[in-house]
Design a protein around this motif. Structure first.
Motif, PDB file in Angstrom:
ATOM      1  N   GLU A  24       1.461   9.772   4.239  1.00 45.98           N
ATOM      2  CA  GLU A  24       0.919   9.393   2.936  1.00 45.98           C
ATOM      3  C   GLU A  24       0.586  10.612   2.080  1.00 45.98           C
ATOM      4  N   THR A  76       0.840  -1.201   0.000  1.00 42.90           N
ATOM      5  CA  THR A  76       0.000   0.000   0.000  1.00 42.90           C
ATOM      6  C   THR A  76       0.873   1.248   0.000  1.00 42.90           C
ATOM      7  N   THR A  77       0.282   2.352  -0.422  1.00 40.28           N
ATOM      8  CA  THR A  77       1.010   3.623  -0.382  1.00 40.28           C
ATOM      9  C   THR A  77       1.287   4.025   1.066  1.00 40.28           C
ATOM     10  N   PHE A 115       1.672  11.419  -1.863  1.00 39.25           N
ATOM     11  CA  PHE A 115       0.773  11.821  -2.947  1.00 39.25           C
ATOM     12  C   PHE A 115       1.090  13.223  -3.464  1.00 39.25           C
ATOM     13  N   GLY A 170       1.371  11.887  -6.732  1.00 34.81           N
ATOM     14  CA  GLY A 170      -0.002  11.939  -7.214  1.00 34.81           C
ATOM     15  C   GLY A 170      -0.758  10.632  -7.161  1.00 34.81           C
ATOM     16  N   SER A 171      -0.080   9.517  -7.429  1.00 32.00           N
ATOM     17  CA  SER A 171      -0.738   8.210  -7.418  1.00 32.00           C
ATOM     18  C   SER A 171       0.302   7.105  -7.266  1.00 32.00           C
ATOM     19  N   LYS A 172      -0.173   5.936  -6.948  1.00 27.84           N
ATOM     20  CA  LYS A 172       0.712   4.776  -6.849  1.00 27.84           C
ATOM     21  C   LYS A 172       1.321   4.466  -8.217  1.00 27.84           C
ATOM     22  N   ARG A 173       0.538   4.611  -9.268  1.00 25.25           N
ATOM     23  CA  ARG A 173       1.011   4.378 -10.641  1.00 25.25           C
ATOM     24  C   ARG A 173       2.143   5.345 -10.980  1.00 25.25           C
TER      25      ARG A 173
END
Length: 198
Positions: free
Chosen positions: A48, A36-37, A52, A56-59
């Motif tokens: 967290e 998980t992030t 972000f 911005g995102s896990k991707r």
């Protein structure tokens, strides 16, 4: 003195690097879907929201991690240091560096290949491998122009890189360990050159 809330560029880069390193460690150990992030942020020593804010995102984090692992700056430096007069010696240097880099980043390569195999359609193109091929194309183009090699520079670059990628993957499959064998690398360069030298 900086006011509260102002971050230096160095501080931003250090935070990004810590997050990327934490993500790499966790993704390599458990895969992207098993991480998980929040876990990445905890490992990096940030919250967290900071993760972000930077990615911005896990991707996007995965993409940044892949780009950071490609070694393009090292390759450019190595190519710039080559004599260009002894193609065999140049290619042995390039091959050894490429194999060592791939062995060091093998786990990251596996994470990336697993992501590709999962069919994530929204993933942007991974620029690292294409940049590496571009640098090799420039090298081969110069050698072809000098009459030292023959063939299509793009095909040569892909074959050269693909051969050593296969060597790294094959070493794992064949149980040959994580240490590159210089004699085997030199032999592969010689086989490659038998089809590409004038």
């Amino acid at each position: 003195m900086l006011a509260a809330g102002h971050r230096t560029q160095t501080g931003v880069e250090e935070t990004r690097a810590r997050i990327i390193n934490a993500a790499r460690e966790l993704f390599e150990a458990r895969g992207t879907r098993g991480t998980t992030t929040r876990e990445v942020a905890e490992r990096a020593g940030v919250n967290e929201a900071t993760l972000f804010r930077h990615f911005g995102s896990k991707r996007a984090l995965l993409d940044a991690m892949r780009e950071a692992s490609c070694g393009i700056d090292e390759l450019r430096s190595t190519i710039a240091s080559l004599s260009g007069t002894d193609v065999r010696a140049d290619l042995r240097v390039l091959a050894r560096q490429s194999v060592e880099h791939m062995l060091a980043k093998r786990a990251m390569m596996c994470v990336s290949l697993a992501e590709e195999a999962a069919g994530t359609d929204d993933a942007p193109e991974w620029r690292g491998p294409s940049q590496i091929v571009d640098e090799l194309v420039a090298y081969f183009t110069a050698r072809i122009a000098a009459g030292q090699m023959r063939g299509d520079a793009l095909v040569l670059a892909r074959c050269f890189l693909g051969t050593f990628f296969s060597y790294v993957v094959g070493r794992k499959i064949w149980g040959s360990g994580a240490i590159a064998d210089p004699a085997a690398i030199d032999a592969i360069v010689d086989v490659f050159l038998n089809g590409a030298c004038v």
